[in-house]
Design an enzyme around this catalytic site. Structure first.
Site, PDB file in Angstrom:
ATOM      1  N   ASN A   7       0.871  -1.177   0.000  1.00 24.81           N
ATOM      2  CA  ASN A   7       0.000   0.000   0.000  1.00 24.81           C
ATOM      3  C   ASN A   7       0.910   1.229   0.000  1.00 24.81           C
ATOM      4  O   ASN A   7       1.409   1.645   1.041  1.00 24.81           O
ATOM      5  CB  ASN A   7      -0.883  -0.047   1.253  1.00 24.81           C
ATOM      6  CG  ASN A   7      -1.887   1.094   1.296  1.00 24.81           C
ATOM      7  OD1 ASN A   7      -1.838   2.012   0.476  1.00 24.81           O
ATOM      8  ND2 ASN A   7      -2.780   1.044   2.258  1.00 24.81           N
ATOM      9  N   HIS A 180     -13.293   2.948  -0.763  1.00 25.10           N
ATOM     10  CA  HIS A 180     -13.351   1.845   0.222  1.00 25.10           C
ATOM     11  C   HIS A 180     -13.992   0.588  -0.380  1.00 25.10           C
ATOM     12  O   HIS A 180     -14.528  -0.248   0.353  1.00 25.10           O
ATOM     13  CB  HIS A 180     -14.179   2.219   1.470  1.00 25.10           C
ATOM     14  CG  HIS A 180     -13.692   3.389   2.241  1.00 25.10           C
ATOM     15  ND1 HIS A 180     -14.540   4.365   2.732  1.00 25.10           N
ATOM     16  CD2 HIS A 180     -12.456   3.744   2.652  1.00 25.10           C
ATOM     17  CE1 HIS A 180     -13.854   5.263   3.384  1.00 25.10           C
ATOM     18  NE2 HIS A 180     -12.573   4.925   3.353  1.00 25.10           N
TER      19      HIS A 180
END
Ligand code: ADP
Length: 403
Positions: A7, A180
């Site tokens: 990430n 999300h």
């Protein structure tokens, strides 16, 4: 399969090495302050060894070198050779309208990702650097991209369009994308399993409530609508983001407060929400503490979030023509009983009945917990999210299919 989940942010790079066979994280860590000075924190989860070092990390390629060195290290590492890291899965914040599912990296994918730069400049730039760092450090290892926007690509056009001239959509790709998505997909998937495993016919509202919060209507396992929009600024009030408001407020505040467009954007993203309303903090734990001491603005900020979640639950039940389940996840959704209670109370018209005592006791660490009573027409669950697991599983699936 050992999958390295990456990430990459603009000045940080988080990673987890996942063993997908046993569903366990073998090691995880963080390269922080990239381009400033640099620190690496690495934890080997089998031995529990933690390794922290200040090292120069000028860019994401050096960050990836640090990660690989830490994973290979004889003392605190967990693999003996690079071959044991079979694939890399990257979390990508924005895939525009190009990506409706996870994909194997190739030149065409990279070119499309470049076209997403405008939509999320800071994030996309950092992701591209993270990918390039991996290509340099581990050129033979397949890389998969997993997009936060992908799950929302099933929204019908009537849900994702704004009431702006159609040309703006055509010229500048202005529409609702949501965010999300990996988390909404995970918790909706787990909820569907709890409902018997068949997605068809299910109507679920998923509430991802963290520093950033978004709510989705998931019908038949597919997103019908979601609260975040062109950017993550839309929807419910968040830690520091304002959420939905009359768009005419924007030029009005700019004129009154003498703010340029960039300043206004920063203001709406960083100074509003919980922080702006309470004047105390962007963190829900601080608001709870202040509210208990009688701080009315802290209570107001929490009341606003609860009220807005309830509005989305009502609206999404309407567009789905019913509601079978509500799921709470992420920092607040998993841990803050008082926000869940605000959102769930007085929903009896929908047939929602929840157990206050169980709700009060439930934290993320409790694991999947049923909050609704057996009489409730709508099942309510707290399901801890696991975006890294989704990234690792998608990566394994795509890389296995190549072989
Ligand atoms: P992010 O969107 O940055 O991933 P999180 O999902 O970690 O954020 O959510 C952070 C929010 O969750 C904060 O407002 C925090 O107060 C709230 N929260 C409440 N209880 C906890 C807890 N026990 N652990 C982590 N966050 C918590």
């Amino acid at each position: 399969m050992n999958v390295l989940v990456v990430n990459a942010g603009s000045s940080s790079l988080k990673y987890q090495l996942f063993d997908t066979a046993s569903n366990t994280v073998i090691a995880k860590g963080l390269c922080d302050r990239i381009g400033i000075d640099g620190t690496l924190t690495h934890k080997q989860l089998i031995t529990g060894k933690v390794y922290e070092v200040a090292v120069s990390i000028p860019n994401h390629t050096v960050a990836m070198k640090c990660v690989v060195d830490a994973l290979l290290d004889a003392d605190h590492g967990c693999v003996k050779s690079m071959d044991e890291i079979e694939a890399v899965g990257h979390r990508i914040v924005h895939g525009g309208a190009f990506f409706s599912e996870s994909v194997l990296l190739n030149e065409d994918v990279m070119a499309k990702l470049e076209l997403c730069r405008d939509l999320a400049p800071l994030h996309t730039g950092a992701h591209i650097q993270g990918i390039q760092g991996c290509l340099e450090v581990m050129p033979k290892t397949p890389q998969v991209l997993v997009f936060d926007t992908a799950f929302h690509q099933t929204m019908p056009q009537k849900a994702f369009m704004y009431g702006l001239p159609y040309e703006l959509y055509e010229k500048h790709s202005i529409r609702r994308y949501g965010a999300h998505g990996t988390s909404h997909r995970y918790v909706a998937g787990e909820m569907i399993k709890l409902m018997g495993g068949k997605a068809e016919g299910t109507k679920i509202v998923t509430c991802h409530l963290g520093n950033g919060s978004s709510i989705s209507a998931v019908k038949d396992g597919k997103v019908m609508d979601t609260s975040m929009g062109f950017t993550p600024l839309a929807g419910v009030i968040m830690g520091t983001r304002c959420g939905d408001m009359d768009p005419a407020v924007v030029p009005y505040v700019m004129a009154k407060e003498n703010l340029a467009p960039d300043q206004m954007n920063n203001y709406m993203n960083k100074k509003c929400g919980f922080l702006g309303i309470s004047g105390v903090s962007s963190d829900c734990r601080d608001l709870e503490a202040a509210s208990k001491e009688g701080n009315e603005r802290a209570t107001l900020a929490m009341d606003m979030l609860g009220f807005q979640i309830k509005k989305f639950i009502g609206a999404y039940s309407a567009i789905m023509n019913g509601l079978d389940a509500i799921v709470f996840t992420a920092g607040i959704g998993e841990n803050t009983a008082s926000i869940r209670e605000r959102a769930l109370s007085e929903l009896d018209y929908l047939g929602v009945e929840f157990d206050r005592e169980i709700n009060n006791k439930t934290k993320g660490s409790s694991g999947v917990t049923k909050l609704s009573t057996d009489n409730s027409k709508v099942q309510v669950y707290m399901i801890p999210t696991n975006e890294e697991l989704v990234i690792a599983r998608d990566t394994e699936k795509i890389v296995s299919e190549m072989k």
